[in-house]
Design an enzyme around this catalytic site. Structure first.
Site, PDB file in Angstrom:
ATOM      1  CG  ASP A 104      -1.980  -0.995   1.251  1.00  0.00           C
ATOM      2  OD1 ASP A 104      -1.985  -1.860   0.362  1.00  0.00           O
ATOM      3  OD2 ASP A 104      -2.833  -0.938   2.152  1.00  0.00           O
ATOM      4  CG  HIS A 116       2.287   0.039   4.346  1.00  0.00           C
ATOM      5  ND1 HIS A 116       2.100  -0.889   5.338  1.00  0.00           N
ATOM      6  CD2 HIS A 116       1.125   0.727   4.246  1.00  0.00           C
ATOM      7  CE1 HIS A 116       0.867  -0.769   5.821  1.00  0.00           C
ATOM      8  NE2 HIS A 116       0.255   0.211   5.181  1.00  0.00           N
TER       9      HIS A 116
HETATM   10 ZN    ZN Z   1      -2.499   3.282   3.319  1.00  0.00          ZN
END
Ligand code: ZN
Length: 310
Positions: free
Chosen positions: A110, A258
């Site tokens: 992400d 992430h």
């Molecule tokens: Zn996020």
């Protein structure tokens, strides 16, 4: 308010959410149903930063400020009754994982793209023939369109993670939610020619209007396996990220990473250890859309297209 951890399932959830982007944990009081267990917070967080300011332009909420998130004036904002995971999972309106998919795992990243971390992650994925899903922030995609093109060209999937990474809680107007999702649909379509079909809400917040808007924009809401929230945005150290994934790996998991974490290479270094080990265990790495196609295939998969181990 309820603090959810791990495997608690059937509750109208409020959770301790890690705020995406630089954020720290916070708890939201009159909350919408939340993705539990996890916390997804986007990047920007560094270990040395006690509280993140607006790093990289992504939103930040501190523990103190979280309870006073200003409600936007929307007549529908308070109407919806919170629904729990079971409700949405049974309706197929939100996906956390696909345990019946066979020996596959969906790695998700992400908050990118990031000109350093995303590139290195792509290089690692390529070594193992691994396909992943990148839930990108629209304004970052605009800034780094070549990375979106590369992700796509190498067989990865692009998902929508809003345009500016706000928390789309039940206090937000429907129009605000729609514009955040629609803007990124437009950005990705302009780069790739095709708009995403998956949406991951920042912080994992979900509620009825969010689900409906996401589906109306052509995106299925995707969260993550509660036991696979790596919390890599906290830069907890490479081994903690590695151990979280390897100690909990199950068939059909959706793992939350992430690829844009300011000041940390934990994720990059972690996947350098995770990919060879899970490959050795016989897992194949698929995109979320590929994973969804495997729903119900309890016999597993022999070899998803494009997947190979090294
Ligand atoms: Zn996020």
């Amino acid at each position: 308010m309820i603090k959810i951890s791990g495997s608690v399932k059937a509750l109208p959830l409020r959770r301790t959410a890690a705020a995406c982007a630089i954020c720290v944990f916070f708890t939201l009081a009159p909350a919408p149903a939340l993705a539990s267990g996890g916390s997804h917070v986007s990047s920007g967080l560094t270990v040395s930063a006690p509280r993140a300011e607006a790093v990289n332009g992504l939103p930040h909420r501190s523990t103190a400020s979280a309870a006073s998130i200003p409600a936007e004036k929307d007549p529908h904002a308070t109407a919806a009754k919170p629904r729990d995971r079971d409700y949405y999972e049974q309706r197929g309106e939100i996906v956390w994982e696909v345990p019946s998919a066979g020996k596959v795992i969906a790695l998700t990243f992400d908050d990118g793209p990031d000109p350093v971390q995303t590139v290195q992650i792509l290089d690692e994925l390529k070594k193992y023939g691994a396909k992943a899903t990148f839930f990108v922030v629209g304004k970052r995609a605009e800034r780094f369109p070549e990375l979106i093109k590369r992700e796509t060209a190498e067989g990865h999937e692009i998902g929508n993670h809003t345009y500016s990474h706000p928390f789309l809680t039940n206090n937000r107007s429907t129009e605000s939610i729609r514009s955040e999702i629609a803007a990124t649909q437009k950005v990705i379509k302009s780069i790739n020619g095709t708009a995403p079909v998956l949406f991951r809400p920042p912080g994992g917040y979900y509620h009825e209007r969010l689900v409906h808007v996401s589906l109306a924009e052509g995106c299925l809401p995707i969260l993550w396996s509660w036991h696979q929230d790596t919390e890599d945005w906290k830069a907890p150290g490479v081994n903690r990220v590695v151990n979280k994934v390897l100690n909990n790996a199950r068939e059909g998991d959706i793992v939350l990473f992430h690829d844009h974490v300011l000041g940390s290479m934990n994720t990059v270094d972690a996947i350098r250890k995770i990919l060879p080990e899970l490959s050795k265990r016989g897992y194949h790495f698929v995109t979320v859309s590929e994973l969804l196609k495997l729903r119900g295939s309890t016999s597993g998969v022999s070899k998803p297209s494009g997947s190979k181990t090294k």
